[in-house]
Design a protein around this motif. Sequence first.
Motif, PDB file in Angstrom:
ATOM      1  N   ALA A   3     -27.196  32.863  24.615  1.00 52.01           N
ATOM      2  CA  ALA A   3     -26.638  33.459  25.837  1.00 52.01           C
ATOM      3  C   ALA A   3     -25.686  34.609  25.528  1.00 52.01           C
ATOM      4  CB  ALA A   3     -25.916  32.382  26.652  1.00 52.01           C
ATOM      5  N   ARG A   7     -26.105  38.432  26.960  1.00 52.67           N
ATOM      6  CA  ARG A   7     -25.049  39.110  27.723  1.00 52.67           C
ATOM      7  C   ARG A   7     -24.693  40.446  27.087  1.00 52.67           C
ATOM      8  NH1 ARG A   7     -22.789  34.045  28.475  1.00 52.67           N
ATOM      9  NH2 ARG A   7     -21.511  34.257  26.627  1.00 52.67           N
ATOM     10  N   THR A  60     -25.119  37.749  39.298  1.00 59.92           N
ATOM     11  CA  THR A  60     -24.148  36.848  38.673  1.00 59.92           C
ATOM     12  C   THR A  60     -22.767  37.049  39.289  1.00 59.92           C
ATOM     13  OG1 THR A  60     -25.391  36.881  36.610  1.00 59.92           O
ATOM     14  CG2 THR A  60     -23.124  36.160  36.484  1.00 59.92           C
ATOM     15  N   LEU A  68     -24.383  32.588  32.448  1.00 61.72           N
ATOM     16  CA  LEU A  68     -24.868  31.873  31.281  1.00 61.72           C
ATOM     17  C   LEU A  68     -23.729  31.126  30.613  1.00 61.72           C
ATOM     18  CD1 LEU A  68     -27.198  34.567  29.718  1.00 61.72           C
ATOM     19  CD2 LEU A  68     -27.892  32.549  30.985  1.00 61.72           C
ATOM     20  N   LYS A  69     -24.037  29.994  30.046  1.00 62.44           N
ATOM     21  CA  LYS A  69     -23.037  29.223  29.308  1.00 62.44           C
ATOM     22  C   LYS A  69     -22.681  29.936  28.020  1.00 62.44           C
ATOM     23  CE  LYS A  69     -23.449  25.437  31.911  1.00 62.44           C
ATOM     24  NZ  LYS A  69     -22.877  25.652  33.185  1.00 62.44           N
TER      25      LYS A  69
END
Length: 70
Positions: A3, A7, A60, A68-69
């Motif tokens: 993730a 990003r 988002t 996202l984690k």
Amino acid sequence: MDARQLRTISKWLVLIGAVNWGLVGLFGYNLVGSLLGSWPVLVNLVYVLVGLSGAWGLLTKLGVIPPLKK
């Protein structure tokens, strides 16, 4: 790809798109087209990836999709 990498790539794509559109607006100069102009399929792919990254970031931020984690 985890993730964090996704990003980072997405943020760079949005930055590239913003700089490119700023150059187009101010000077009529398309940086992406100039760098990749001999490969129109690649130019279109970059534009699609920039658009998807921007849409993902917007959705988002609006809370439509969860971030996202880490």
